[in-house]
Design a protein around this motif. Structure first.
Motif, PDB file in Angstrom:
ATOM      1  N   MET A   1       0.447  10.135   6.182  1.00  0.00           N
ATOM      2  CA  MET A   1       0.913   8.761   6.023  1.00  0.00           C
ATOM      3  C   MET A   1      -0.234   7.780   6.250  1.00  0.00           C
ATOM      4  O   MET A   1      -1.061   7.963   7.143  1.00  0.00           O
ATOM      5  N   PHE A   2      -0.267   6.739   5.428  1.00  0.00           N
ATOM      6  CA  PHE A   2      -1.235   5.682   5.636  1.00  0.00           C
ATOM      7  C   PHE A   2      -0.724   4.729   6.716  1.00  0.00           C
ATOM      8  O   PHE A   2       0.458   4.413   6.755  1.00  0.00           O
ATOM      9  N   PRO A   3      -1.603   4.253   7.581  1.00  0.00           N
ATOM     10  CA  PRO A   3      -1.172   3.274   8.600  1.00  0.00           C
ATOM     11  C   PRO A   3      -0.704   1.983   7.945  1.00  0.00           C
ATOM     12  O   PRO A   3      -1.158   1.610   6.858  1.00  0.00           O
ATOM     13  N   ASP A   4       0.201   1.267   8.641  1.00  0.00           N
ATOM     14  CA  ASP A   4       0.803   0.051   8.080  1.00  0.00           C
ATOM     15  C   ASP A   4      -0.231  -1.012   7.746  1.00  0.00           C
ATOM     16  O   ASP A   4      -0.119  -1.693   6.718  1.00  0.00           O
ATOM     17  N   PHE A   5      -1.262  -1.152   8.592  1.00  0.00           N
ATOM     18  CA  PHE A   5      -2.254  -2.213   8.334  1.00  0.00           C
ATOM     19  C   PHE A   5      -2.988  -1.963   7.028  1.00  0.00           C
ATOM     20  O   PHE A   5      -3.410  -2.895   6.346  1.00  0.00           O
ATOM     21  N   LEU A  26      -2.116  14.221   0.051  1.00  0.00           N
ATOM     22  CA  LEU A  26      -2.248  12.794  -0.230  1.00  0.00           C
ATOM     23  C   LEU A  26      -0.851  12.171  -0.293  1.00  0.00           C
ATOM     24  O   LEU A  26      -0.018  12.587  -1.102  1.00  0.00           O
ATOM     25  N   PRO A  27      -0.561  11.190   0.549  1.00  0.00           N
ATOM     26  CA  PRO A  27       0.784  10.588   0.572  1.00  0.00           C
ATOM     27  C   PRO A  27       1.148   9.954  -0.765  1.00  0.00           C
ATOM     28  O   PRO A  27       0.278   9.473  -1.499  1.00  0.00           O
ATOM     29  N   ASP A  28       2.436   9.929  -1.072  1.00  0.00           N
ATOM     30  CA  ASP A  28       2.896   9.300  -2.308  1.00  0.00           C
ATOM     31  C   ASP A  28       2.614   7.813  -2.321  1.00  0.00           C
ATOM     32  O   ASP A  28       2.548   7.190  -3.392  1.00  0.00           O
ATOM     33  N   THR A  29       2.425   7.237  -1.133  1.00  0.00           N
ATOM     34  CA  THR A  29       2.151   5.802  -1.048  1.00  0.00           C
ATOM     35  C   THR A  29       0.765   5.446  -1.593  1.00  0.00           C
ATOM     36  O   THR A  29       0.401   4.275  -1.631  1.00  0.00           O
ATOM     37  N   ILE A  30       0.013   6.442  -2.054  1.00  0.00           N
ATOM     38  CA  ILE A  30      -1.283   6.177  -2.654  1.00  0.00           C
ATOM     39  C   ILE A  30      -1.138   5.269  -3.871  1.00  0.00           C
ATOM     40  O   ILE A  30      -2.042   4.502  -4.224  1.00  0.00           O
ATOM     41  N   SER A  31       0.028   5.304  -4.500  1.00  0.00           N
ATOM     42  CA  SER A  31       0.266   4.482  -5.695  1.00  0.00           C
ATOM     43  C   SER A  31       0.329   2.998  -5.365  1.00  0.00           C
ATOM     44  O   SER A  31       0.297   2.157  -6.273  1.00  0.00           O
ATOM     45  N   SER A  32       0.396   2.672  -4.068  1.00  0.00           N
ATOM     46  CA  SER A  32       0.434   1.261  -3.656  1.00  0.00           C
ATOM     47  C   SER A  32      -0.924   0.578  -3.853  1.00  0.00           C
ATOM     48  O   SER A  32      -0.994  -0.645  -3.967  1.00  0.00           O
ATOM     49  N   PHE A  33      -1.998   1.387  -3.910  1.00  0.00           N
ATOM     50  CA  PHE A  33      -3.337   0.830  -4.047  1.00  0.00           C
ATOM     51  C   PHE A  33      -3.678   0.652  -5.528  1.00  0.00           C
ATOM     52  O   PHE A  33      -4.567   1.294  -6.076  1.00  0.00           O
ATOM     53  N   SER A  42     -12.733  13.918  -0.151  1.00  0.00           N
ATOM     54  CA  SER A  42     -13.486  15.174   0.013  1.00  0.00           C
ATOM     55  C   SER A  42     -13.287  15.785   1.399  1.00  0.00           C
ATOM     56  O   SER A  42     -13.011  15.095   2.385  1.00  0.00           O
ATOM     57  N   ALA A  43     -13.437  17.140   1.455  1.00  0.00           N
ATOM     58  CA  ALA A  43     -13.470  17.891   2.717  1.00  0.00           C
ATOM     59  C   ALA A  43     -12.249  17.634   3.587  1.00  0.00           C
ATOM     60  O   ALA A  43     -12.366  17.273   4.762  1.00  0.00           O
ATOM     61  N   ASN A  44     -11.068  17.834   3.021  1.00  0.00           N
ATOM     62  CA  ASN A  44      -9.830  17.685   3.785  1.00  0.00           C
ATOM     63  C   ASN A  44      -8.946  18.934   3.738  1.00  0.00           C
ATOM     64  O   ASN A  44      -7.831  18.918   4.245  1.00  0.00           O
ATOM     65  N   ASN A  45      -9.442  19.998   3.070  1.00  0.00           N
ATOM     66  CA  ASN A  45      -8.652  21.230   2.919  1.00  0.00           C
ATOM     67  C   ASN A  45      -7.343  21.001   2.168  1.00  0.00           C
ATOM     68  O   ASN A  45      -6.356  21.693   2.399  1.00  0.00           O
ATOM     69  N   MET A  46      -7.325  20.036   1.295  1.00  0.00           N
ATOM     70  CA  MET A  46      -6.133  19.772   0.489  1.00  0.00           C
ATOM     71  C   MET A  46      -5.926  20.878  -0.537  1.00  0.00           C
ATOM     72  O   MET A  46      -6.885  21.457  -1.047  1.00  0.00           O
ATOM     73  N   THR A  47      -4.672  21.141  -0.864  1.00  0.00           N
ATOM     74  CA  THR A  47      -4.331  22.140  -1.881  1.00  0.00           C
ATOM     75  C   THR A  47      -3.567  21.540  -3.056  1.00  0.00           C
ATOM     76  O   THR A  47      -3.469  22.173  -4.103  1.00  0.00           O
ATOM     77  N   GLN A  48      -3.043  20.329  -2.900  1.00  0.00           N
ATOM     78  CA  GLN A  48      -2.214  19.734  -3.940  1.00  0.00           C
ATOM     79  C   GLN A  48      -2.455  18.237  -4.020  1.00  0.00           C
ATOM     80  O   GLN A  48      -2.724  17.585  -3.006  1.00  0.00           O
ATOM     81  N   LEU A  49      -2.381  17.702  -5.234  1.00  0.00           N
ATOM     82  CA  LEU A  49      -2.516  16.269  -5.440  1.00  0.00           C
ATOM     83  C   LEU A  49      -1.167  15.671  -5.819  1.00  0.00           C
ATOM     84  O   LEU A  49      -0.451  16.214  -6.662  1.00  0.00           O
ATOM     85  N   SER A  50      -0.841  14.546  -5.216  1.00  0.00           N
ATOM     86  CA  SER A  50       0.418  13.866  -5.514  1.00  0.00           C
ATOM     87  C   SER A  50       0.419  13.340  -6.944  1.00  0.00           C
ATOM     88  O   SER A  50      -0.593  12.838  -7.441  1.00  0.00           O
ATOM     89  N   SER A  51       1.553  13.451  -7.603  1.00  0.00           N
ATOM     90  CA  SER A  51       1.683  12.939  -8.973  1.00  0.00           C
ATOM     91  C   SER A  51       1.590  11.412  -9.000  1.00  0.00           C
ATOM     92  O   SER A  51       1.384  10.819 -10.058  1.00  0.00           O
ATOM     93  N   GLU A  52       1.740  10.772  -7.820  1.00  0.00           N
ATOM     94  CA  GLU A  52       1.643   9.314  -7.741  1.00  0.00           C
ATOM     95  C   GLU A  52       0.213   8.838  -8.002  1.00  0.00           C
ATOM     96  O   GLU A  52      -0.026   7.669  -8.267  1.00  0.00           O
ATOM     97  N   LEU A  53      -0.727   9.770  -7.924  1.00  0.00           N
ATOM     98  CA  LEU A  53      -2.125   9.422  -8.138  1.00  0.00           C
ATOM     99  C   LEU A  53      -2.361   8.829  -9.522  1.00  0.00           C
ATOM    100  O   LEU A  53      -3.200   7.943  -9.693  1.00  0.00           O
ATOM    101  N   VAL A  54      -1.614   9.284 -10.508  1.00  0.00           N
ATOM    102  CA  VAL A  54      -1.835   8.846 -11.890  1.00  0.00           C
ATOM    103  C   VAL A  54      -1.423   7.399 -12.121  1.00  0.00           C
ATOM    104  O   VAL A  54      -1.659   6.852 -13.199  1.00  0.00           O
ATOM    105  N   LYS A  55      -0.827   6.782 -11.113  1.00  0.00           N
ATOM    106  CA  LYS A  55      -0.434   5.371 -11.234  1.00  0.00           C
ATOM    107  C   LYS A  55      -1.580   4.425 -10.890  1.00  0.00           C
ATOM    108  O   LYS A  55      -1.430   3.200 -10.976  1.00  0.00           O
ATOM    109  N   LEU A  56      -2.711   4.997 -10.485  1.00  0.00           N
ATOM    110  CA  LEU A  56      -3.881   4.172 -10.171  1.00  0.00           C
ATOM    111  C   LEU A  56      -4.635   3.875 -11.467  1.00  0.00           C
ATOM    112  O   LEU A  56      -5.660   4.490 -11.773  1.00  0.00           O
ATOM    113  N   HIS A  57      -4.128   2.950 -12.235  1.00  0.00           N
ATOM    114  CA  HIS A  57      -4.629   2.714 -13.586  1.00  0.00           C
ATOM    115  C   HIS A  57      -6.028   2.110 -13.638  1.00  0.00           C
ATOM    116  O   HIS A  57      -6.656   2.092 -14.703  1.00  0.00           O
ATOM    117  N   ASN A  58      -6.535   1.607 -12.493  1.00  0.00           N
ATOM    118  CA  ASN A  58      -7.879   1.018 -12.470  1.00  0.00           C
ATOM    119  C   ASN A  58      -8.920   1.964 -11.867  1.00  0.00           C
ATOM    120  O   ASN A  58     -10.093   1.605 -11.761  1.00  0.00           O
TER     121      ASN A  58
END
Length: 346
Positions: A1-5, A26-33, A42-58
């Motif tokens: 989870m991303f912190p509220d601030f 990666l939290p689904d809230t990534i689409s908020s950015f 990098s270097a987080n031992n992640m295995t999966q990427l959230s589908s919300e990532l594709v909403k980062l159109h910029n």
């Protein structure tokens, strides 16, 4: 989870660096950015990427190296990141190149070194805007001919693989300036390299570079080959009414010696193949079928250094047509060492 601030400022941020934070997903809230341009996970031992990532159109730069991603880790609609220009997936567990990546229309730089990729499909031709392709440190044995479609490519890194040869379609990469091939199993190079304006070339630790200092190995031709050479050199007529089909095919498979002083030589072969074949005084010269001698000839490359190209001669005497004195031989040896040094430094 991303912190509220952080979420409160999501629309303001242009870059987000989350590397080395032990973030397993990666939290689904990534689409908020929505205005994010650069993202580093990098270097987080992640295995999966959230589908919300594709909403980062910029998003233009996505760095996800040194994780545990594989082909199934990317969202199926990953290609919707239409603004993505730089993608770094090095140091993961990819065994092939995901099809979704080839759907990125703006991709200019792709880094997939240090994976387990053993095969590259023909869809690589879809990287029409790619300028940098880094595939070093994988398990590649060959490169598809479709590589020739990447006409904007300026840097190609294929070092530390098991590549044995390169496709002749490299001649189409007229924008290529840097080519890294060290630590492979390359024994021949396509003559197309000579026509490219490459500034940086690395060939060290390949059989091709080592081979030219070794003794030549020559297996004498069989009686069948000697007979075939006589027929071809003397232009004896033959037809399918006179010979069985297997002998017709054999005679038609004859290759011309590229030594310009060899009997039966066709001058255009030198320009086309840059290869040669050895002749012995006791053998019929001019052509060969399977019995040939290998050597490496250094060809001037863009005026910067000598490039070793494998040649085939129909007999050993073709390599000694122009005998040299002992002093000339020593000079030649010194010159070869210098060329070798320059190639290794390439």
């Amino acid at each position: 989870m991303f912190p509220d601030f952080l979420l409160l400022r999501s629309n303001e941020l242009r870059a987000l660096q989350l590397d080395h934070n032990e973030i397993l997903s990666l939290p689904d809230t990534i689409s908020s950015f929505k205005n994010l341009v650069t993202l580093d996970i990098s270097a987080n031992n992640m295995t999966q990427l959230s589908s919300e990532l594709v909403k980062l159109h910029n998003l233009k730069t996505f760095i996800a190296r040194n994780n545990c991603f594989d082909t199934d880790s990317l969202p199926k609609d990953f290609g919707l990141l239409r603004s993505l220009e730089v993608l770094h997936l090095g140091g993961n567990n990819f065994i092939d190149m995901p099809a979704q990546i080839t759907e990125l229309p703006s991709l200019r730089c792709l880094y997939m070194g240090g994976n387990k990729i053993s095969h590259i499909g023909g869809n690589i031709k879809d990287f029409s805007k790619l300028e940098i392709l880094y595939l070093g440190g994988n398990c590649l044995v060959e490169i598809p001919a479709e590589i020739g479609y990447l006409q904007k490519l300026t840097a190609l890194v294929l070092c530390d693989n098991q590549i044995q040869s390169l496709p002749p379609t490299l001649i189409h990469l007229q924008s290529l300036r840097s080519l890294s091939l060290h630590n492979n199993q390359i024994s021949t190079l396509p003559t197309a390299l000579v026509s490219l304006n490459i500034v940086e070339l690395s060939l060290r630790n390949n059989p091709l570079v080592v081979k030219f200092v070794q003794d030549l190995v020559y297996n004498p031709p069989t009686l069948l080959e000697l007979s075939g050479r006589c027929v071809k050199v003397e232009n004896l007529p033959y037809s399918k009414q006179e010979l069985p089909s297997n002998l017709m095919q054999y005679l038609d498979s004859a290759k011309h010696c590229v030594n310009p002083k060899c009997k039966g030589m066709h001058p255009t072969i030198i320009l086309v193949t840059l290869t040669a074949h050895f002749l012995s005084d006791v053998f019929i010269s001019g052509v060969y079928f399977s019995s040939h001698v290998e050597q490496v000839k250094f060809v001037d490359f863009c005026g910067k250094y000598k490039l070793p190209l494998l040649q085939y001669l129909c007999s050993p005497s073709c390599s000694t047509v122009n005998p040299v004195s002992e002093s000339e031989s020593e000079d030649s040896e010194d010159s070869a060492k210098e060329r070798m040094r320059r190639v290794l430094l390439g």
